[in-house]
Design an enzyme around this catalytic site. Structure first.
Site, PDB file in Angstrom:
ATOM      1  N   ASP A 271      -7.776  -1.061  -9.581  1.00  7.94           N
ATOM      2  CA  ASP A 271      -8.808  -1.169  -8.554  1.00  7.94           C
ATOM      3  C   ASP A 271      -9.466   0.178  -8.300  1.00  7.94           C
ATOM      4  O   ASP A 271      -8.875   1.240  -8.522  1.00  7.94           O
ATOM      5  CB  ASP A 271      -8.239  -1.745  -7.255  1.00  7.94           C
ATOM      6  CG  ASP A 271      -7.137  -0.888  -6.645  1.00  7.94           C
ATOM      7  OD1 ASP A 271      -6.263  -0.420  -7.397  1.00  7.94           O
ATOM      8  OD2 ASP A 271      -7.144  -0.686  -5.413  1.00  7.94           O
TER       9      ASP A 271
ATOM     10  N   GLU B 123      -4.180  -0.433  -4.869  1.00  7.33           N
ATOM     11  CA  GLU B 123      -3.744   0.917  -4.518  1.00  7.33           C
ATOM     12  C   GLU B 123      -4.721   1.582  -3.566  1.00  7.33           C
ATOM     13  O   GLU B 123      -4.320   2.309  -2.659  1.00  7.33           O
ATOM     14  CB  GLU B 123      -3.603   1.780  -5.786  1.00  7.33           C
ATOM     15  CG  GLU B 123      -2.828   3.077  -5.576  1.00  7.33           C
ATOM     16  CD  GLU B 123      -3.687   4.240  -5.078  1.00  7.33           C
ATOM     17  OE1 GLU B 123      -3.125   5.245  -4.595  1.00  7.33           O
ATOM     18  OE2 GLU B 123      -4.937   4.140  -5.177  1.00  7.33           O
TER      19      GLU B 123
END
Length: 375
Positions: free
Chosen positions: A68, A133
């Protein structure tokens, strides 16, 4: 164009803004499966995670990272579209180039090269990849680690691919991180008219001395690996917006980045005792984002320092500065954890970019670590 850059560009082209993965992990998994990795997707709520392992014996080495990325921000401020990876003047541009799709590409290619040279390597190699994250970090690495712990699957060595470097790739290795704990403080007073302060109780006036004392405290002196613990007020809100109203409540949010010289329990105790001593009527909610961790010795650190030195001709500096990373969820299991990745000068910025050649050098470093530990 090298294999590392080709894969990095393919990953960057996928707009995987947290918690989206947009097929990045599938792309990685397909390449790892060809090497004999057992692929185990772990999907928790809105988050896609990948656990891939080659081998069943210990010791277990793990590459950890995230697919991400943060939002691109104003598109008109980008010189090139953020999800159309472009190499310009030797720099690979695109959201995630440095944080951390470049690292993911280097990890995969390094593993492919290592397995080709050492198909019967010692121990096992794993990848722990998440799409959560940069966001709330609730259903990502922490959930995967919980799953591994429940079945007693222990990581011994872990490299997190966060962009650790400052001026050139490999000049800094993060061998630890500070802990992070946030306090959301509500101080109650009595609302009233500013012309009649004796009929009110101003929570801002009452809290100000306590906040000033918190900001002035030397919490610790740090140590050989960590800077001193820091306290910072991040947000403060009080009042109705009218100039003639004494507010009835004050909201303050503050954060501690703390070293191994201090515990989160000690922080809570000292803060709450100070607020009580100042006579405040308060509520305080704590959020612990992560404990501090440190890998100051061990085979992983030795192998990483040697692998970086072999590529760069000089040893990296060992630092614990910066924010938190998913290493905070892995280290408490007993694993040795370090962070090694590209230069972090443009992470989370418009026009994020990384020197393309650095990703090839990073792959060489990763391969060197694997060779020193598992060949």
């Amino acid at each position: 164009m090298s294999d590392v850059i080709t894969l990095a560009k393919d990953l960057i082209s996928r707009p995987s803004v947290t918690p989206l993965d947009e097929g990045c992990q599938t792309l990685m998994a397909e390449r790892l499966a060809r090497l004999g990795f057992v692929i185990e997707p772990m999907i928790f709520e809105d988050t896609t995670n990948l656990w891939a392992r080659r081998g069943s014996e210990g010791p277990l080495f793990c590459f950890a990272g995230h697919t991400d990325v943060v939002p691109a921000g104003p598109l008109e401020k980008w010189d090139t579209p953020p999800f159309e990876p472009t190499i310009k003047d030797g720099m690979l541009h695109g959201r995630g180039a440095a944080d951390m799709k470049g690292s993911l590409a280097a990890m995969v290619v390094a593993t492919e090269r290592f397995v080709a040279e050492h198909p019967d390597h010692k121990g096992s190699i794993a990848f722990l990849i998440t799409s959560d994250e940069e966001g709330p970090f609730i259903n990502g690495t922490v959930r995967v680690i919980d799953t591994l712990e429940a079945r007693n699957e222990k990581i011994r060595w872990c490299i997190v691919g966060e962009p650790s470097s400052t001026a050139q790739v490999g000049d800094v290795v993060k061998n630890g991180r500070r802990g992070s704990i946030t306090g959301d403080l509500l101080v109650r007073g009595v609302q009233g008219h500013v012309a009649y302060p004796h009929l009110a109780d101003n929570p801002i006036h009452k809290a100000a001395p306590a906040l000033a004392e918190l900001a002035a405290i030397e919490w610790d002196k740090g140590n050989a690996y960590f800077p001193p613990t820091s306290f910072q007020i991040a947000n403060i809100q009080g009042g109705t917006g009218a100039s003639n109203v004494i507010p009835g409540e004050l909201q303050v949010q503050f954060n501690f980045r703390f070293s191994t010289e201090l515990t989160d329990a000690a922080i809570r105790e000292r803060v709450e005792a100070l607020l009580t001593r100042h006579g405040l009527d308060f509520e305080l909610k704590w959020t612990l984002s992560g404990q501090p961790f440190l890998t100051d010795t061990g085979a992983l650190l030795d192998a990483t320092v040697a692998a970086v030195a072999a590529v760069n001709g000089q040893q990296p500096a060992l630092l614990t500065t910066g924010g938190t990373s998913d290493g905070r969820f892995i280290a408490p299991t007993g694993a040795e954890v370090i962070e090694l990745g590209p230069v972090n000068a443009t992470i989370h910025k418009v026009n994020e970019c990384v020197k393309a050649d650095d990703l090839d050098l990073l792959a060489d470093m990763y391969q060197g670590v694997l060779a020193r530990l598992l060949a």
